[in-house]
Write an enzyme that holds these catalytic residues in place. Structure first.
Site, PDB file in Angstrom:
ATOM      1  CD  GLN A   1      -1.957   6.126  28.071  1.00 42.44           C
ATOM      2  OE1 GLN A   1      -1.756   5.776  26.920  1.00 42.44           O
ATOM      3  NE2 GLN A   1      -1.635   7.338  28.504  1.00 42.44           N
TER       4      GLN A   1
ATOM      5  CE  LYS B   1      -1.247   7.261  23.313  1.00 43.13           C
ATOM      6  NZ  LYS B   1      -0.608   7.024  24.617  1.00 43.13           N
TER       7      LYS B   1
ATOM      8  CG  ASP C   1       4.975   4.761  24.848  1.00 41.06           C
ATOM      9  OD1 ASP C   1       4.684   5.647  24.022  1.00 41.06           O
ATOM     10  OD2 ASP C   1       4.159   4.282  25.658  1.00 41.06           O
TER      11      ASP C   1
END
Ligand code: NDP
Length: 308
Positions: free
Chosen positions: A100, A56, A123
């Site tokens: 994460q 990412k 997200d």
């Protein structure tokens, strides 16, 4: 008789297209003095998470976004993580905050996800963004389901009026995928582990989205001929019998398995692809879209926050 070839929906190519569009938007924003920024928080040393997060951050660099990798120790507390998130919420150069998952067990994951400013929740996991999605308002949608919609649209698969069956109701994939498909005017059925007569329902699907987490769960008998199969699943198999069952006779898979001792299979049995009108392969289908959509969400967040 000549066989009509199946249509493979190439997620790698679609993700590359989206990345290119994001890079162009980033360049246009730079002209206005704006550089979208993503903060990625990676706790401890989970090998799969490390690979995802590094990928990412690398994509941010490639597309011209600002990125920052923050790596608290495995022993971090909820309070320390809350302080970190609050700091990122306040920082002007950070448009997107990515925690994460999974976080270590001593950390209250839900509390942390709820602490991320909804405007920076790239997200799309914050209840405010889930609510906005449900209310049909502009929202930061979860990346993987958003990627599913991009694959369908960019491959010219009609969604409006189609019967879309989603198997799996997680907050991260299944539920938001169902909501996005509904917003695109599909008729949606959402199935899960308590669904009765699942195969009868999946056989009615024009678009079948599998987000279950079980290798090759959707078999050919569960698929309507000509349906579009979107396979979200990523399952690593290490058992040679499973390799034979799913990929028997596939020399390339045999070779990967011999070299690595494992291979990846989706939630759809590859034998079902023969029945489908179109399908996403694993790997190279939905997977590559997740990071591309994260980049797109970060740029979207940067623009929304500045009223652009
Ligand atoms: P979860 O484990 O959170 O959810 C799985 C869902 O599948 C649940 O809703 C569960 O039902 C349902 N399910 C389980 N067994 C059955 C069954 N026998 N019949 C019908 N439904 C069943 O998984 P995720 O949603 O997080 O992930 C799903 C898959 O997608 C995984 O393989 C994961 O690795 C992959 N994934 C891929 C991503 C990508 O980038 N391509 C990103 C995220 C995930 P119930 O709710 O009743 O328990």
């Amino acid at each position: 008789m000549a066989q009509i070839p199946n249509k493979v929906l190439n997620g790698t190519a679609i993700a590359a297209e989206i990345r290119q569009e994001v890079a162009m938007e980033v360049a246009a924003l730079a002209q206005r003095g704006v550089r979208p920024g993503l903060a990625a928080v990676l706790v401890g040393h989970v090998p799969a998470s490390e690979i995802y997060v590094r990928s990412k951050v690398k994509t941010c660099e490639e597309l011209g976004l600002f990125s920052e990798l923050i790596t608290p120790p495995e022993t971090v507390t909820t309070e320390e993580m809350l302080a970190l998130v609050n700091d990122l919420n306040c920082r002007e150069e950070i448009d997107g905050i990515l925690l994460q998952l999974p976080l270590p067990s001593q950390v209250d994951t839900k509390r942390l996800l709820d602490a991320v400013l909804p405007e920076k929740d790239v997200d799309g996991f914050h209840p405010i963004n889930a609510g906005r999605l449900q209310a049909g308002r502009p929202a930061l949608a979860p990346c993987t389901p958003a990627g599913v919609i991009e694959i369908l649209k960019r491959s010219g698969i009609p969604i409006a009026g189609a019967h879309a069956v989603v198997v799996g109701r997680s907050d991260i994939v299944g539920k938001p995928a169902a909501m996005l498909l509904l917003n695109e005017n599909a008729t949606v059925t959402l199935c899960h582990s308590r669904t009765r007569e699942l195969a009868e329902i999946t056989r009615q699907a024009d678009i079948l989205v599998a987000a279950i987490g079980r290798p090759g769960f959707i078999t050919a008998e569960m698929v309507k001929p000509g349906a579009t199969l979107i396979d979200v699943g990523i399952n690593r198999i290490t058992d040679r019998a499973e390799l034979e069952r799913f990929f028997g006779g596939d020399a390339k898979r045999e070779e990967t398995f011999a070299r690595r001792g494992s291979t990846i299979v989706g939630d759809v049995d590859p034998h079902a692809f023969a029945v489908a009108g179109a399908y996403t392969p694993v790997p190279g289908g939905v997977g590559p879209l997740t990071i591309a959509m994260l980049m797109a969400n970060t740029v979207k967040a940067a623009k929304l926050r500045r009223g652009l």
